[in-house]
Design an enzyme around this catalytic site. Sequence first.
Site, mmCIF file in Angstrom:
data_model
loop_
_atom_site.group_PDB
_atom_site.id
_atom_site.type_symbol
_atom_site.label_atom_id
_atom_site.label_comp_id
_atom_site.label_asym_id
_atom_site.label_seq_id
_atom_site.Cartn_x
_atom_site.Cartn_y
_atom_site.Cartn_z
ATOM 1 N N ALA A 23 36.429 43.234 37.967
ATOM 2 C CA ALA A 23 35.491 43.507 36.884
ATOM 3 C C ALA A 23 36.085 42.888 35.622
ATOM 4 C CB ALA A 23 35.328 45.008 36.706
ATOM 5 N N GLY A 74 37.091 44.579 41.604
ATOM 6 C CA GLY A 74 35.660 44.438 41.867
ATOM 7 C C GLY A 74 35.332 43.241 42.753
ATOM 8 N N GLU A 101 35.966 44.355 46.178
ATOM 9 C CA GLU A 101 34.880 45.294 46.509
ATOM 10 C C GLU A 101 33.582 44.546 46.810
ATOM 11 O OE1 GLU A 101 35.760 47.585 42.830
ATOM 12 O OE2 GLU A 101 35.597 49.324 44.149
ATOM 13 N N GLU A 138 43.481 48.296 40.536
ATOM 14 C CA GLU A 138 42.965 49.212 39.508
ATOM 15 C C GLU A 138 44.007 50.203 38.984
ATOM 16 O OE1 GLU A 138 41.256 48.166 42.068
ATOM 17 O OE2 GLU A 138 39.183 47.785 41.479
HETATM 18 N N1 DAK Z 1 38.781 40.303 33.521
HETATM 19 C C1 DAK Z 1 38.753 39.496 32.432
HETATM 20 N N2 DAK Z 1 39.417 38.338 32.339
HETATM 21 C C2 DAK Z 1 40.169 37.967 33.396
HETATM 22 C C3 DAK Z 1 40.259 38.749 34.570
HETATM 23 C C4 DAK Z 1 39.520 39.970 34.609
HETATM 24 N N3 DAK Z 1 39.526 40.766 35.672
HETATM 25 N N4 DAK Z 1 41.100 38.123 35.430
HETATM 26 C C5 DAK Z 1 41.496 36.986 34.817
HETATM 27 N N5 DAK Z 1 40.935 36.891 33.600
HETATM 28 C C6 DAK Z 1 41.104 35.833 32.639
HETATM 29 C C7 DAK Z 1 42.516 35.892 32.020
HETATM 30 O O1 DAK Z 1 42.562 36.861 30.993
HETATM 31 C C8 DAK Z 1 42.662 34.475 31.507
HETATM 32 O O2 DAK Z 1 41.923 34.334 30.330
HETATM 33 P P1 DAK Z 1 42.578 33.606 29.007
HETATM 34 O O3 DAK Z 1 43.840 34.348 28.721
HETATM 35 O O4 DAK Z 1 42.813 32.193 29.495
HETATM 36 O O5 DAK Z 1 41.496 33.733 27.983
HETATM 37 C C9 DAK Z 1 41.946 33.642 32.580
HETATM 38 O O6 DAK Z 1 41.079 34.557 33.268
HETATM 39 C C10 DAK Z 1 42.903 33.042 33.598
HETATM 40 O O7 DAK Z 1 43.717 34.081 34.102
HETATM 41 P P2 DAK Z 1 45.321 34.045 34.068
HETATM 42 O O8 DAK Z 1 45.817 33.153 32.983
HETATM 43 O O9 DAK Z 1 45.802 35.447 34.102
HETATM 44 O O10 DAK Z 1 45.618 33.327 35.478
HETATM 45 P P3 DAK Z 1 46.922 33.485 36.372
HETATM 46 O O11 DAK Z 1 46.843 32.430 37.419
HETATM 47 O O12 DAK Z 1 48.166 33.544 35.534
HETATM 48 O O13 DAK Z 1 46.771 34.926 37.083
HETATM 49 C C11 DAK Z 1 45.529 36.645 38.211
HETATM 50 C C12 DAK Z 1 45.702 35.121 37.980
HETATM 51 C C13 DAK Z 1 44.263 36.854 39.042
HETATM 52 C C14 DAK Z 1 46.747 37.175 39.015
HETATM 53 C C15 DAK Z 1 45.472 37.354 36.847
HETATM 54 O O14 DAK Z 1 44.458 36.731 36.071
HETATM 55 C C16 DAK Z 1 45.145 38.798 36.941
HETATM 56 O O15 DAK Z 1 46.003 39.642 37.239
HETATM 57 N N6 DAK Z 1 43.871 39.132 36.657
HETATM 58 C C17 DAK Z 1 43.439 40.499 36.565
HETATM 59 C C18 DAK Z 1 43.276 41.101 37.935
HETATM 60 C C19 DAK Z 1 42.753 42.487 37.774
HETATM 61 O O16 DAK Z 1 43.493 43.406 37.376
HETATM 62 N N7 DAK Z 1 41.451 42.615 37.974
HETATM 63 C C20 DAK Z 1 40.744 43.829 37.658
HETATM 64 C C21 DAK Z 1 40.860 44.814 38.768
HETATM 65 S S1 DAK Z 1 40.192 46.324 38.252
HETATM 66 C C22 DAK Z 1 37.436 48.938 32.539
HETATM 67 C C23 DAK Z 1 38.610 48.382 32.753
HETATM 68 C C24 DAK Z 1 38.865 47.791 33.938
HETATM 69 C C25 DAK Z 1 37.949 47.749 34.952
HETATM 70 C C26 DAK Z 1 36.751 48.298 34.741
HETATM 71 C C27 DAK Z 1 36.470 48.891 33.537
HETATM 72 N N8 DAK Z 1 37.193 49.611 31.276
HETATM 73 C C28 DAK Z 1 38.171 49.659 30.290
HETATM 74 C C29 DAK Z 1 35.883 50.160 31.054
HETATM 75 C C30 DAK Z 1 38.424 47.099 36.156
HETATM 76 C C31 DAK Z 1 37.915 47.093 37.352
HETATM 77 C C32 DAK Z 1 38.553 46.173 38.313
HETATM 78 O O17 DAK Z 1 37.995 45.333 38.957
#
Ligand code: DAK
Length: 256
Positions: free
Chosen positions: A66, A111, A114, A134
Site C-alpha cells: 500500500a 498489499g 495480498e 506490515e
Molecule cells: N509506498 C510508497 N512509496 C514506496 C513504497 C510504498 N509501499 N515502496 C517503495 N516506495 C517508493 C520509495 O519511497 C522510493 O521513492 P523515492 O524515495 O524515490 O521518492 C521509490 O519507491 C523506490 O523505492 P526504494 O528507493 O526504497 O527502492 P529500493 O530498491 O532501495 O528498495 C523496497 C525496494 C521494496 C525493499 C523498498 O522500497 C521498501 O521497503 N518498500 C516498502 C515496502 C513496504 O513496507 N511496503 C508496505 C507494506 S505495508 C498506512 C501505512 C501503511 C500501510 C497502510 C496504511 N497508514 C499510515 C494509514 C501499509 C500497508 C502495506 O502494504
Amino acid sequence: MNETVLISSEGGIATVTINRPKALNAINADVMQALNDWFGKEYKTIEGLKGVIVTGSGEKAFVAGADIKGFTNLTVESGSKVSKFGQETFFLIENFHVPVIAAVNGFALGGGCELAMSCHMRVASMNAKFGLPEVSLGLIPGYGGTQRLPQLVGKAKAMELTLTGGMVTAEEAHDIGLVNYAVEKDELIDTCMGIFKKTKSKGPLAVSKAIAAINAYYDNAKNGYETEYSTFGDLLVSDECKEGVSAFIEKRKANF
Ligand code: DAK
C-alpha cells in the site's frame, strides 16, 4: 479507469497492469478504485473474456505494498474503511468468474503480496520477492493477508512470515506453496498463457463454478476478515504506526 492501472486485452485474455513504477507500483486510493471499477463492472467491455493477468509496470516491482506516504491522517474509522474497501476489492478478484493469474515480476510486499494472493494463481519471475512487512510499520496486513496467507502456506509459515516481516524469494515461495510456478523473467507471461491455453478450452460455466466451489471451502474465515479490518483501523492511529511510517518516509530504522 485512471492511468494508475492500465488495461489491455488479446485473444480473450486481459492484462491489468498496476502502473506507478516510480513508487514501485504502491497501491494508492486511485489504484484501489481502478481495480474495484474494473473487476466490479468495466471488465464487461471486453468481449469473450477468458482470463486475466495482473502484473506491475517496470522491471523491479509487482506492487511494493500500500502507498505508505499517501495514507497519513487517517482516523480509526477511515483507516478501517480503507482496509475494508481494499478487502472488498480483493474479494471481487478472488471471486471473479474467469481465472485470474498474478504475474509477479518483482517485489510483492504487503498489499502487493495480498493482491497476488487474492488472484486464483500466481506465477513468479526469479527476481520476485514476497513478504508482509506490515509489522515493521506497526501494522498488520489490512487487505486479507492474515486470512489468505495461512490458507496458502499453512499456519506455521504464515506466522513466521507475518511476525518477522521477512521476505522470501520466488523459489522459496514456490517451495512453501505461495506460488504455482517460479520461472525465468522472460517466461513469465508465456507460463501464464500456457495455463490459460488449458482453461480456455474448458466449459466457461464449469470453470466459474469451480472457482466458486473452491472459494466456498474457505468461507468460515469471514470473521477473521472482520477482525483484520477493525484491528487495522486501531493500529493506524497508534504511536507505533506513526513511528513506523515516519521512519520509512525519513529513510531510517523505526524506534519502537
Ligand atoms: N509506498 C510508497 N512509496 C514506496 C513504497 C510504498 N509501499 N515502496 C517503495 N516506495 C517508493 C520509495 O519511497 C522510493 O521513492 P523515492 O524515495 O524515490 O521518492 C521509490 O519507491 C523506490 O523505492 P526504494 O528507493 O526504497 O527502492 P529500493 O530498491 O532501495 O528498495 C523496497 C525496494 C521494496 C525493499 C523498498 O522500497 C521498501 O521497503 N518498500 C516498502 C515496502 C513496504 O513496507 N511496503 C508496505 C507494506 S505495508 C498506512 C501505512 C501503511 C500501510 C497502510 C496504511 N497508514 C499510515 C494509514 C501499509 C500497508 C502495506 O502494504
